[in-house]
Design a protein around this motif. Structure first.
Motif, PDB file in Angstrom:
ATOM      1  N   TYR A 218       0.838  -1.262   0.075  1.00  0.00           N
ATOM      2  CA  TYR A 218       0.012   0.177   0.082  1.00  0.00           C
ATOM      3  C   TYR A 218       0.944   1.099   0.019  1.00  0.00           C
ATOM      4  O   TYR A 218       1.076   1.950   0.880  1.00  0.00           O
ATOM      5  N   ARG A 221      -0.269   4.634   1.295  1.00  0.00           N
ATOM      6  CA  ARG A 221      -0.479   5.052   2.691  1.00  0.00           C
ATOM      7  C   ARG A 221       0.851   4.924   3.435  1.00  0.00           C
ATOM      8  O   ARG A 221       0.980   4.665   4.526  1.00  0.00           O
ATOM      9  N   ASP A 248      -7.938   9.268   9.735  1.00  0.00           N
ATOM     10  CA  ASP A 248      -7.796   8.691   8.315  1.00  0.00           C
ATOM     11  C   ASP A 248      -7.273   7.654   8.148  1.00  0.00           C
ATOM     12  O   ASP A 248      -8.006   6.702   7.686  1.00  0.00           O
ATOM     13  N   LEU A 249      -6.010   7.452   8.820  1.00  0.00           N
ATOM     14  CA  LEU A 249      -5.468   6.219   8.518  1.00  0.00           C
ATOM     15  C   LEU A 249      -6.164   4.940   9.237  1.00  0.00           C
ATOM     16  O   LEU A 249      -6.501   3.804   8.462  1.00  0.00           O
ATOM     17  N   TRP A 252      -9.609   3.988   7.550  1.00  0.00           N
ATOM     18  CA  TRP A 252      -9.454   3.265   6.326  1.00  0.00           C
ATOM     19  C   TRP A 252      -8.770   1.906   6.509  1.00  0.00           C
ATOM     20  O   TRP A 252      -9.318   1.030   5.710  1.00  0.00           O
ATOM     21  N   LEU A 253      -7.853   1.693   7.382  1.00  0.00           N
ATOM     22  CA  LEU A 253      -7.286   0.351   7.634  1.00  0.00           C
ATOM     23  C   LEU A 253      -8.265  -0.464   8.282  1.00  0.00           C
ATOM     24  O   LEU A 253      -8.300  -1.719   7.903  1.00  0.00           O
ATOM     25  N   ALA A 255     -11.520  -0.756   7.533  1.00  0.00           N
ATOM     26  CA  ALA A 255     -12.349  -1.042   6.469  1.00  0.00           C
ATOM     27  C   ALA A 255     -11.620  -1.844   5.679  1.00  0.00           C
ATOM     28  O   ALA A 255     -12.234  -2.986   5.067  1.00  0.00           O
ATOM     29  N   GLU A 256     -10.220  -1.769   5.452  1.00  0.00           N
ATOM     30  CA  GLU A 256      -9.742  -2.510   4.403  1.00  0.00           C
ATOM     31  C   GLU A 256      -9.353  -3.948   4.872  1.00  0.00           C
ATOM     32  O   GLU A 256      -9.257  -5.170   4.332  1.00  0.00           O
TER      33      GLU A 256
END
Length: 268
Positions: A218, A221, A248-249, A252-253, A255-256
């Protein structure tokens, strides 16, 4: 060539040992062994373990802390927690070469349970170094860097985000912000590593190395994860930096991670 952190059979190798403890930390470890044995005794204590940088041989004097896990013969009680707090305070006061001590308490039933097989069980078998008593790792399986292991170790990030944000909003001191930023950053880096662990095919506890491995998969990121690795070692009090990680991080992390490995099995 055997991937990093694995043995010749492709299982995650136990990363620490008493032989790796640096000379300056040997008195702390010896004191911890004697103190735990005296405070808990064989009727309560099944076994004790070190984990973290000291048994890995990477600890820094006056920077690193001493981490202990105690496997008790019964479910931990408030009295057990009070004794563990006393162990922490005694070690911290007696040894300037450590920046505090931490003691985790679990029952042997919990550590050996099916529910914890790929979380606490893996943690004990692969990341903990025996200090006292019979090693529970002998009763646990060997582990590979699989998606199941990734899910059960760090598939709970989404559950932590509301608590972190509440703590950030309620923080009134620099000490509170440093504690939050360090703990959250460590979790983010560990989660980033285990997100890509099955694809990478190895294991490491090194924070900077974990961020670099994550960045291979990634790259967009990567800068954020490198920042998290830095904060995990040198905590920040900057609200803007903390917000960048938590708002932010981290989402996203989470959900991924859920999309890739699923959600950790619910705990009682």
């Amino acid at each position: 060539m055997v991937p990093e952190g694995l043995d010749d059979d492709g299982h995650i190798a136990r990363e620490g040992s008493l032989a790796k403890v640096a000379p300056e930390f040997a008195p702390v470890v010896d004191h911890a062994r004697r103190l735990v044995a005296a405070r808990f005794g064989p009727d309560r204590l099944h076994s004790a373990y070190l984990y973290g940088s000291i048994p890995r041989g990477t600890a820094l004097p006056a920077v690193s802390d001493l981490d202990l896990l105690l496997a008790l013969r019964h479910r931990p009680t408030p009295a057990d927690r009070a004794d563990a707090d006393g162990v922490e305070a005694t070690l911290d006061a007696a040894h300037p070469q450590i920046d505090g001590a931490g003691v985790l308490l679990f029952s042997t039933d919990t550590l050996l349970s099916d529910l914890e097989r790929h979380d606490l069980g893996w943690f004990l078998a692969c990341l903990c170094t025996p200090l006292l008593g019979d090693d529970l790792a002998d009763r646990l399986p060997r582990y590979r860097p699989t998606s199941l292991l990734a899910r059960e170790t760090n598939g709970d990030l989404a559950l932590l985000l509301p608590r972190w944000r509440e703590r950030a909003a309620a923080a009134r001191t620099d000490a509170e912000l440093r504690t939050l930023s360090r703990g959250a950053a460590r979790k983010l880096v560990r989660t980033g590593l285990t997100l890509v662990m099955p694809r990478w095919g190895g294991w490491t506890s090194d924070l900077a190395g974990s961020a670099e491995i994550f960045a291979r998969y990634y790259p967009a990121r990567g800068p954020q994860m490198r920042l998290a690795a830095t904060i995990a070692r040198t905590p920040t009090t900057d609200p803007a930096v903390i917000a960048a990680l938590l708002d932010d991080l981290a989402p996203w992390l989470a959900a991924e991670y859920t999309a890739t490995h699923g959600v950790k099995a619910p705990r009682p």
